[in-house]
Each structure stands twice: as C-alpha cells, then as structure tokens.
Design an enzyme around this catalytic site. Structure first.
Site, PDB file in Angstrom:
ATOM      1  CB  THR A 384     -22.535 -37.670 -49.795  1.00  0.00           C
ATOM      2  OG1 THR A 384     -22.687 -38.040 -48.308  1.00  0.00           O
ATOM      3  CG2 THR A 384     -20.969 -38.247 -50.228  1.00  0.00           C
ATOM      4  CG  ASP A 385     -28.381 -34.978 -49.428  1.00  0.00           C
ATOM      5  OD1 ASP A 385     -28.402 -34.892 -48.190  1.00  0.00           O
ATOM      6  OD2 ASP A 385     -29.308 -34.269 -50.180  1.00  0.00           O
ATOM      7  CE1 TYR A 386     -28.309 -38.098 -41.450  1.00  0.00           C
ATOM      8  CE2 TYR A 386     -28.752 -40.258 -42.870  1.00  0.00           C
ATOM      9  CZ  TYR A 386     -28.921 -39.428 -41.704  1.00  0.00           C
ATOM     10  OH  TYR A 386     -28.555 -40.161 -40.300  1.00  0.00           O
ATOM     11  CB  SER A 388     -26.481 -39.927 -51.445  1.00  0.00           C
ATOM     12  OG  SER A 388     -25.223 -39.179 -51.263  1.00  0.00           O
TER      13      SER A 388
END
Length: 841
Positions: A384-386, A388
């Site tokens: 995942t992106d930070y 998200s």
C-alpha cells in the site's frame, strides 16, 4: 581549532558521524559532513571567541530548517551542542582528525555473522516447499506481522502513526519490513533483532524511495526521460541500486511510471511525461536497471511499480485528488507503462491514492485482483502507499478501519506501509469469518518468496556492506555516469545563435538565485553529499581561462527579495558582454504534495529578469525546475533558453559542457510546455473534436478554441533544438496497403545541414483516422537516435506491424481495426512529414 574534527552524534533517527572542516583565510569557514544520514548542513555565519566557535546555518532532509551550533575546543578534543529543530538540541564530544571507526567496527561485527552463512541455490519448487514448511509454523500474529511494515524510528514520511517502537514490533514478529532506515548501523541493529529475538527469525526487508539516485544523484526522472536514452537510464538505476544495496536497502519504492499530463501536479517530476509509449520503454529500463539480471545479486533492489493506476490524472493537478476517467483512457493511456514494467518482471506494485470508477484503489478489488492479478497475471507483492488503507474511511468507502482492512485484503494488498489497520483488525476479522486465513497465507507466500529470492533467508546480513558503501557511494565512476546522463537530459528550447559560448568570450555575468545554488538535486533524494553538488558557477569556472571574466550576483532568492539584490545584479550585468539568468523552482516546489496553481516562475524572479533585459545585452535563461513552466515572455525576450531541470550531483559541469559547446544538446521534451496555465492539461496525443481548430477556420467563432490564446503548446512533446540543424526528406513507404499479417517500412533521409556534428531523435507517429471509438490526432510509435557529422546524411527506416495499430476498443478488446491511417515522421510531434496507408483484412 583549524583542521578536521570528528564526533559521533546519537539522534532519535540514527547514529551519525559528524566531521567538521574548519578553515581560515580572511575569516573562518566551516564545512560539516554527516554520515550515514544526510543532514545537508550549510554553515552561513561563524563567530570565534577564544577557543569557542559559534555558528548558524541551515540543514535539510525534506525541508530547510535553521541550525545553531556551538563548539568548544581543547588541544586534541572538543565538545559541542547543535540545535537540529525536530531532532532536538544534541550534545556530542569528539577528537581531532577524521574518525572512520563506526564503519570499521560494523564491518568486523557483520563478518562474524556472515562466516557460517551460505546462499543456497533452490529451484522454484524447493522455494515453495520451504515456504510451506515455514507457513505451517506461523501463528496468525506472525503472518500479519509479515504483512505489516514499521518505521525505523520516529521519523515520519507522512502523518504520525500510533505504534510501538520498531525494536519491540520486530522482536515480537509483528513487522516484516522497515521503512526509512537511512543508517546502515540501524539496518544491522534491526535485522539482528529479527533474526535473534523473533520466534521464527524471519529477516526483514528494508524499504526506501530510491527514485533518481542514492548517494550519487542523477537527473530527476522527468529530466532523464528527455534523454530518450533507455540504456543510460537503465545504467543510472543500476548504479542507484548498487549504492543503496550496499547500505542494506533491499526493496525500492520505485520507479514511478504514472503518465502525467498536468504540470500543476508536483509529481510530474518523478515520471516520464505524457506519452504511454515512451513511458512504457522507460518503465522497462528502470525495472531492469534496479533489479538487474537476478534479484539474487546483492547489488540489486526489488523494484516496485507505482502508483497503480491513473494517479497522474488527478483533477486540477492537485495531489491526492479525485481521478475520474473512462476504462478506455485508463487502458490506453495510464496502464501501458505498468504492463511494460510487469513484463520486465517487476517484483512489486504499489497502489495509487486515487479513486477509479468511484472506488479508492486500495480497496478496489476489480483493479487490484481482477485486473492486476487475474488478467495481467501479476503474482508479486502489492504494497500500500502510505496511509492508503486508513484513507478508505476518509474517502467514505469504509465505515471504519476494520472495514478498510477487509477491503484491502479482499483487493489482495499484501503489505501495509507503516499504518496499523492490518495488525489491529485482521485477527477479529478472521475470528468473525469475514476474512479467510487462506487470504493471508497467499500474501505471506508472496512476501516470503521474495525473501528467499534475494537471499536473506540464508544470509540476513548479506546487504550490510560498509566496505562497499565506501567503495561505491559518490565514487568517480558513478559521478561520471551522472554527468553524462545530465548532459543528455538538457533540452535547448531557444537559441538565436548566442550559444555555444567560446571559451575566450568576454565577461560573463551569472545572475539569479540558481547562479551558485546547490539546490540542483531535486526532490526525493537523501544524499549525504548534497554540499558537494557542482553549482552552475562551479561548472563555468572550469571552462573559462580567467576567473576575472566571471561576474556573479544572486539578485534575489527563489521566492523573495534580497535588499539591494537587484541593484547589485544590474551593476555587475552592465559590465558583462553576455548574461546568464539562472532562474527556476526550489526542490521543495516539485515532488509529492507540491502542486502549484500557477506555472509561472515566482514573480520576484520575473521582475529580476525584466530589469536585466532592459540592459539590451545577449541573455541566456538557464532553468532549474521539476515541471513544464509558462515561458512565453522569456521566449520573446531571451536570446536562448536552456531547460536543465534538476540534473543531480554533477549539474553544474553538465550545464557548462552544453553552454560552452563541449556537448551538443539533443534532449527532447517528454511533456508539452503551455503558453499559459489556463491551457493545461495540454498534450500532443489529444482527441480531435467535432469542431477542431485548423489553419483555415481560425477566424470562425463556433469552433473549439480560446478567445485569448492558441490551442497548441509553446513547446510541444518531442521538441528540442540542437546547435546544428537537420532536414527531413519526404516519407517513402514500401507499400500503401497492408494486411494483418504483413508489415510496412517507412523511410526518410535525414541530413545534418548545420555546422556542428549532432544527435537527432527521429520520431514516428501514427493516427488512426476512423474507428469504433475516436482515436488521438497522433501517437508515438517509435523513435531512433542518430548521430551525424556536418553535411552527413542517413536513411532511417521504421517497420510498422498490426501490433503498432492496436488499442483498447469499444468492445473491450485490444485490436487493430481496418481502415485508413496517417504516418508521421519528424523532429517533434508538431514538425513532421506525413503519408497515408491502409490496413485491410
């Protein structure tokens, strides 16, 4: 106190070696080097009182902060205090001389851990057998731990996260990867905890954003895409991996392969521009560079394609904003670079922040499972992106973080970056039967597979190599590669003949905030060698015979005035035969969370330029920036414009090589430059409309045009001048009708009609004139770089097949439709020759 002094400094982030070089000519000067964490300290004012030295200055990690320092010296020892803002007021004690003991001690300690560890060669079946054995031993907590990432310290890349210390999480088997371990000693410390204290001893991934260099910094990706040189980009990524892996980094949060059409979006600096074909070639080159021929090689990194998918289509160019595009646009424009990166065997993918078809990507099963995994066949790790997963709640797609965790697992997201929705809520979701433990098993299998592939399951410490840090970081070979790519990345936007300079030219005034600035590295870099960046002034000093012929004034700061700065700049410029205006954006004005409403240079810089232009002297604009800018006024008032972007560690040398003709610029834009911000997004491969603007109907009212400006950009995609000129013959086709199993060859003859040898990027575009859906006015389908001496000619041939004509059509299939096409070949997307052909069944 004159000389070199060193001291260890313990911060909340890492243990740092401080090295002070204190010199005195007419006044005292202090240079500070920090390693392994780059604090980029610049001392501006120094005051000495007996054996006490007081200094103020700035330091920068992500943003510039003020610094205060006090040093107290005795004969061979010294002590000091340094106020580092968020890192606190820190005390240290040290000795005279340079101290390399930290690295030497670490090397000896690591060697004792590695003596009995050998990498085993395993077949795929053997790897999966080992994974199954390990999986059978794992508790639910340990499985979720492998799917959870923690930060190396309290230092944060995003919002603060309520979490236990990393040492505790790792010892309890609750973390499988670590973000932000800038310090090789920290990597070693945390890896030892994982191996020695966690129940199963599973080693950690160490993740970082290695976007355009690790210690040796290369041009930002938007710049290096302007080289149109895939092999050079591949080498840059390989060097970046080599330097990062020596410091214990194993998992890269890059490359970014988002297609970007709106220069207001700060993250255009991280991508390859507006074209999916060129973006696809770049994606392949970057993955191949980072991952090398084998991930078992300890000088490679796991590559992670980001951000899947369509993050570059954020409305208004505002970061983290809504994306609302069609399935066809997603597949024809934004998806191709990801497909290319997957074909290059990228081991990881990161989700985008945006929504697609109303569903945030982090919880979008149709994108992440159905498209990415099932249709495209990706079986690697998705991270995942930070934040998200947590943001699914803020978006309004999940009631709470528990529901968000379920959506993310159902979308086959394997690793949660730093936040804690998985660790807090997956146990109860499984207990309630809402998530199957088999879903976790599949995620953990993918994670463990790559831990075996990179060799850390056999030797957890193989990437911790302080001796290779010293050998590779910022070495001459890597700096030379950076300089070469920087030269290739420069784009000459205008030149009335004032360039190139002669080395015996008269006096040159270098004016502007980037005349002697080291802020040439750009965003997303963490080099501890920032203070050694070659400035524009440094580069030009290396070219002139007499230093007295160079005049320099800052004139103004990037975004504010200097008292008396204009007057000093004008006074010096009046003494010069030619003026270089060094203007642009600071690094903080580009990158993540750096969207801009206006694409103009800051007004203070425009005012400085207006004062300089009044002198009526030949003036060259040298730009430092991370996005296309509005340059209409400069195009009308400058004699030459040189787009240098953020070129990296050797920026000044590369720019001087171009200005003085030691290198003939051949870069070509990969994003269009608008006349005005109101045009954006403006890009070459747009659709036609039912009422298009043409040369014949410009005076009509009811057509698709602006009342107050042109439709076309100032500088189009593919544009870039040279110190020489090239002429193109008409296109010759081997035939004008092609069946599906055939090909057509298209040839042009290029002649170097100028006085310099030079390189040209010959570009091929195709237009599908009619089909089941409207197609772009032209699409890049190939290019070739050629080098010609003055007067030399060369025939360039392209081969077109059915595959070049395929697109995602109205019936949701990829196909080429029969009918008429136009083929264009030229020096950019605007200035082309054209010919027609037909595809038949």
């Amino acid at each position: 106190m004159i000389g070199t002094w060193s001291a260890p400094l313990q911060t909340s982030v890492a243990k740092i070696n401080l090295t002070f070089l204190i010199e005195k000519n007419e006044s005292y000067h202090v240079t500070v080097k920090t390693e392994p964490l780059p604090l980029n300290i610049v001392i501006q004012d120094v005051k000495v009182e007996g054996n006490k030295l007081l200094a103020t200055g700035i330091f920068m990690v992500f943003e510039e902060k003020e610094l205060e320092m006090e040093l107290l010296f005795s004969e061979d020892t010294f002590s000091g205090n340094m106020n580092l803002g968020t890192l606190g007021k820190l005390h240290f004690e040290g000795v005279k001389g340079e101290d390399n003991s930290l690295s030497e001690k670490l090397l000896k300690e690591v060697q004792t851990y590695r003596q009995s560890r050998q990498i085993q060669e395993r077949t795929e079946a053997e790897i999966h057998e080992e994974i199954d054995k390990l999986l059978n031993k794992m508790t639910l907590t340990e499985k979720i731990g492998q799917m959870s990432q923690c930060q190396a310290s309290q230092f944060s890349f995003g919002g603060e996260v309520d979490s236990d210390p990393p040492e505790q999480l790792i010892a309890e088997g609750k973390a499988g990867s670590v973000l932000g371990a800038f310090d090789i000693h920290k990597v070693f410390e945390l890896q030892k905890i994982a191996v020695e204290k966690s129940r199963l001893g599973i080693p950690l991934f160490f993740n970082a954003d290695v976007i355009h260099g690790y210690q040796t910094i290369f041009p930002v990706p938007l710049a290096w895409s302007s080289s149109w040189d895939m092999e050079a980009v591949k080498r840059a990524c390989a060097i970046s991996a080599k330097e990062a892996a020596a410091s214990g980094i194993t998992y890269n949060h890059g490359p970014m392969v988002d297609v970007t059409r709106d220069p207001r979006w700060g993250r255009v600096v991280e991508g390859a521009g507006e074209d999916p074909y060129l973006g696809s070639l770049m994606a392949s080159a970057m993955v191949e560079g980072f991952q090398g021929e084998s991930l078992a090689n300890e000088e490679t990194l796991i590559a992670c394609l980001k951000h899947f998918v369509a993050y570059g289509a954020a409305e208004g160019g505002r970061d983290y904003n809504t994306v609302d595009i069609s399935e066809g646009t997603m597949r024809n424009v934004y998806l191709p670079p990801f497909i290319a990166g997957l074909k290059a065997n990228a081991a990881s993918v990161m989700n985008a922040f945006n929504i697609f078809q109303g569903i945030p990507v982090a919880g979008n099963k149709s994108l992440m499972q159905d498209l990415l995994r099932d249709e495209l066949g990706f079986d690697g790790m998705v991270i995942t992106d930070y934040g998200s997963i947590d943001e699914l709640v803020i978006h309004g797609i999940a009631k709470d973080n528990k529901e968000a965790a379920k959506l993310a697992v159902d979308a086959a997201l394997d690793i949660e970056m730093v936040t804690t929705s998985y660790s807090k809520h997956l146990p109860s979701l499984i207990g309630e039967g809402r998530v199957n433990e088999e879903q976790l098993d599949e995620a953990v299998r993918r994670i463990l597979y790559y831990k075996y592939k990179i060799g850390i399951m056999d030797d957890p410490f193989r990437y911790i190599r302080p001796d290779f840090e010293e050998k590779y970081h910022y070495c001459n070979e890597h700096l030379e590669e950076s300089r070469e790519l920087a030269k290739k990345s420069i784009v000459l936007l205008k030149n009335d003949g004032v360039l190139p300079f002669q080395k015996d030219h008269g006096k040159v005034a270098i004016i502007g905030p980037f005349a002697n600035s080291k802020d040439l590295l750009g965003p997303w870099q963490f080099s501890k060698y920032g203070n050694e960046t070659i400035t524009l002034l440094d580069g030009i000093i290396g070219k002139v015979h007499h230093r007295s012929k160079l005049l320099h004034a800052e004139g103004c700061k990037v975004d504010n005035e200097i008292v008396g700065g204009f007057e000093e700049a004008v006074r010096l410029a009046q003494q010069a035969e030619v003026i270089i205006l060094a203007l642009g954006e600071s690094s903080g004005m580009s990158g993540e969370a750096a969207s801009r409403m206006s694409l103009e240079l800051p007004s203070i810089q425009k005012q400085l330029a207006e004062e300089i232009v009044k002198l009526g002297k030949p003036t060259i604009l040298v730009l430092t920036n991370g996005r296309p800018l509005v340059l209409d006024w400069f195009d009308k008032n400058m004699n030459a414009i040189v787009e240098t972007w953020f070129l990296g560690s050797q920026a000044g040398h590369a720019i001087a090589d171009v200005l003085y003709g030691d290198y003939n610029p051949a870069g070509k834009l990969t994003m269009s430059f608008p006349y005005t911000t109101g045009q954006v997004p403006v890009y070459y491969n747009h659709y036609t409309t039912g009422r298009p603007l043409t040369t014949m109907n410009q005076q009509e009212k009811f057509i698709s045009k602006y009342l107050d400006g042109p439709n076309e950009p100032l500088y189009p995609f593919g544009y870039g001048l040279n110190y020489t000129t090239f002429s193109y013959s008409e296109i010759e086709l081997t035939k004008k009708v092609m069946s599906r199993n055939e090909s057509i060859s298209a040839s042009v003859t290029i002649i170097n009609t100028g006085n310099f040898a030079g390189e040209e990027v010959v570009q091929l575009y195709i237009q599908d004139l009619y089909g089941s859906v409207v197609r772009p006015v032209k699409e890049l389908k190939g290019f070739k770089k050629i080098y010609l001496q003055s007067g030399e000619s060369m025939e360039v041939t392209f081969t077109i097949t059915e595959n070049d004509l395929k697109y995602f059509a109205a019936d949701n299939s990829y196909k080429a439709e029969t009918g008429e096409f136009k083929l264009y070949i030229g020096t950019n997307s605007r200035d082309v020759k054209e010919v027609g052909f037909e595809l038949i069944d």
